[in-house]
Design an enzyme around this catalytic site. Structure first.
Site, mmCIF file in Angstrom:
data_model
loop_
_atom_site.group_PDB
_atom_site.id
_atom_site.type_symbol
_atom_site.label_atom_id
_atom_site.label_comp_id
_atom_site.label_asym_id
_atom_site.label_seq_id
_atom_site.Cartn_x
_atom_site.Cartn_y
_atom_site.Cartn_z
ATOM 1 N N TYR A 56 0.861 -1.185 0.000
ATOM 2 C CA TYR A 56 0.000 0.000 0.000
ATOM 3 C C TYR A 56 0.894 1.230 0.000
ATOM 4 O O TYR A 56 1.486 1.591 1.018
ATOM 5 C CB TYR A 56 -0.890 0.040 1.240
ATOM 6 C CG TYR A 56 -1.919 -1.063 1.363
ATOM 7 C CD1 TYR A 56 -2.195 -1.932 0.313
ATOM 8 C CD2 TYR A 56 -2.631 -1.224 2.545
ATOM 9 C CE1 TYR A 56 -3.140 -2.931 0.451
ATOM 10 C CE2 TYR A 56 -3.588 -2.223 2.685
ATOM 11 C CZ TYR A 56 -3.840 -3.074 1.640
ATOM 12 O OH TYR A 56 -4.781 -4.066 1.779
ATOM 13 N N LEU A 206 -18.520 -2.005 1.912
ATOM 14 C CA LEU A 206 -19.349 -1.026 1.212
ATOM 15 C C LEU A 206 -19.139 -1.096 -0.297
ATOM 16 O O LEU A 206 -19.500 -0.169 -1.027
ATOM 17 C CB LEU A 206 -19.058 0.394 1.722
ATOM 18 C CG LEU A 206 -19.456 0.682 3.170
ATOM 19 C CD1 LEU A 206 -19.132 2.120 3.540
ATOM 20 C CD2 LEU A 206 -20.934 0.387 3.399
ATOM 21 N N ARG A 208 -16.515 -0.801 -2.169
ATOM 22 C CA ARG A 208 -15.688 0.326 -2.620
ATOM 23 C C ARG A 208 -16.492 1.625 -2.726
ATOM 24 O O ARG A 208 -16.310 2.409 -3.649
ATOM 25 C CB ARG A 208 -15.020 -0.007 -3.956
ATOM 26 C CG ARG A 208 -14.078 -1.189 -3.831
ATOM 27 C CD ARG A 208 -13.527 -1.683 -5.160
ATOM 28 N NE ARG A 208 -12.684 -2.837 -4.913
ATOM 29 C CZ ARG A 208 -13.143 -4.086 -4.758
ATOM 30 N NH1 ARG A 208 -14.452 -4.316 -4.841
ATOM 31 N NH2 ARG A 208 -12.334 -5.087 -4.511
ATOM 32 N N GLY A 209 -17.389 1.804 -1.774
ATOM 33 C CA GLY A 209 -18.180 3.025 -1.722
ATOM 34 C C GLY A 209 -19.484 2.951 -2.470
ATOM 35 O O GLY A 209 -20.314 3.869 -2.380
ATOM 36 N N LEU A 211 -22.067 1.136 -1.969
ATOM 37 C CA LEU A 211 -23.233 0.957 -1.113
ATOM 38 C C LEU A 211 -23.544 2.185 -0.262
ATOM 39 O O LEU A 211 -24.388 2.125 0.628
ATOM 40 C CB LEU A 211 -23.047 -0.275 -0.212
ATOM 41 C CG LEU A 211 -23.274 -1.613 -0.930
ATOM 42 C CD1 LEU A 211 -22.725 -2.770 -0.111
ATOM 43 C CD2 LEU A 211 -24.756 -1.816 -1.205
ATOM 44 N N PRO A 229 -15.692 -3.421 -12.801
ATOM 45 C CA PRO A 229 -16.899 -3.600 -13.629
ATOM 46 C C PRO A 229 -18.169 -3.017 -13.020
ATOM 47 O O PRO A 229 -19.029 -2.509 -13.757
ATOM 48 C CB PRO A 229 -16.996 -5.124 -13.772
ATOM 49 C CG PRO A 229 -15.581 -5.599 -13.676
ATOM 50 C CD PRO A 229 -14.940 -4.691 -12.665
#
Length: 334
Positions: A56, A206, A208-209, A211, A229
């Protein structure tokens, strides 16, 4: 903050963990000061499980965490580190190495960057197709014996691989994507790890945001999530419709869609620890509100009807990413 046990007979950790990946540019720019404030706010809220990876930001994430933990007692937090992904100076992904030599070398650098004598849990981020999992886990076991690691984990591995790994050394946890939109583990992998006393640390809770209505839309053409996708063209439009329905249910409960999505993951069992992936204190505070939500059976049914797993458009990774996931390969779970 409630606590749970990470695996049968394993360490006690907070009921939710903090995922640090977004603090090192994976999903766009991040501010170190804000990220540090988020880590400290998580600790103040009782979160002990902190999830990082040596790739990271090519070490940036570990050094950021080390700074945030300055003056924090080492035994008050549980640091788990992923390793294996290889990157070049420009940040490109250039390969994967989970050989025994790489295990030990990567760990040595992680310990130095983190400013600690040991990591609590060490796990390969993916299965190395060129290295038997027995060799990778065997090297981690040597590091456990030497005192540099406390527990072994795996990430995105399938049942057959987990079985072989566990024959070498006990596995405390499997890290894998799990959310309302990513429920593939329910068919076989989740029952398999439960039978073997292995916990799940769930990332992407989530999606990747996606939700959360506040973060579901792409920020623009440069938004790194555009490669996934589920965020592409018609897929995104369809998935946003599912989120809108979830948002209506959340409003009836006086909560946000993000809180409802996290509370749903929490409801799946105390052996599943959701990783809250955020780089902002405000988003963290919102997510922590999910721990106060106790969902009824009717509410759970309504949530699952609003976001049926079979109705989600698009895979969780692109075709190349999916091909690297041992967890997605067909195989017996027994």
């Amino acid at each position: 903050m409630e606590s749970t046990t990470l695996g049968r007979g394993g360490p006690v950790v907070s009921r939710a963990g903090l995922g640090l990946m977004g603090m090192s540019g994976i999903y766009g720019p991040a501010d170190d000061t804000e990220s540090t404030a988020t880590i400290r706010a998580a600790i103040d809220a009782g979160i002990t499980l902190l999830d990082t990876g040596d790739f990271y930001g090519m070490g940036h994430n570990e050094m950021l965490l080390a700074g945030a933990l300055r003056e924090v007692p080492r035994d008050s937090v549980f640091i788990q580190v992923k390793f294996g992904a290889q990157r070049d100076p420009a940040g490109g992904w250039v390969g994967y190495d989970a050989s025994p030599a790489a295990v030990k070398t990567s760990l040595a650098y992680s310990l130095r960057r983190l400013g600690t004598d040991y990591v609590d849990l060490y796990q390969p981020a993916r299965l190395d197709p060129d290295v038997p999992i027995e060799d990778t886990v065997g090297a981690i076991a040597e590091m456990i014996e030497a005192g540099y690691v406390r527990y072994a984990g795996l990430s995105e591995m399938g049942a057959g691989t987990i079985r072989r790994a566990q024959a070498v050394h006990p596995i405390a946890a499997l890290q894998i994507e799990y959310s309302l939109m990513s429920r593939g583990i329910e068919g076989g992998l989740l029952p398999f790890v439960r039978e073997r006393g292995i916990a799940v640390t769930a990332y992407g809770v989530l999606s990747r945001g996606l939700l959360s209505p506040e973060t579901a839309q792409l920020a623009g053409p440069a938004d790194p999530r555009g490669r996934f996708p589920r965020f592409q063209q018609q897929n995104l439009a369809h998935n946003l419709g599912l989120v809108t329905t979830l948002e209506r249910i959340a409003a009836q409960r006086g909560a946000t869609a993000a809180q409802l999505a996290i509370a749903w993951v929490l409801s799946r069992g105390t052996d599943i620890v959701p990783l809250i992936g955020t780089k902002r204190p405000g988003r963290l505070a919102e997510a922590l509100g999910a721990l106060e939500l106790k969902l009824t059976a009717d509410e759970l049914a309504a949530i699952e009807a609003a976001v049926p797993a079979s109705s989600v458009a698009g895979d969780r990774y692109d075709s190349h990413g999916m091909a690297t996931l041992d967890s997605e390969r067909p195989g017996p779970a027994g």
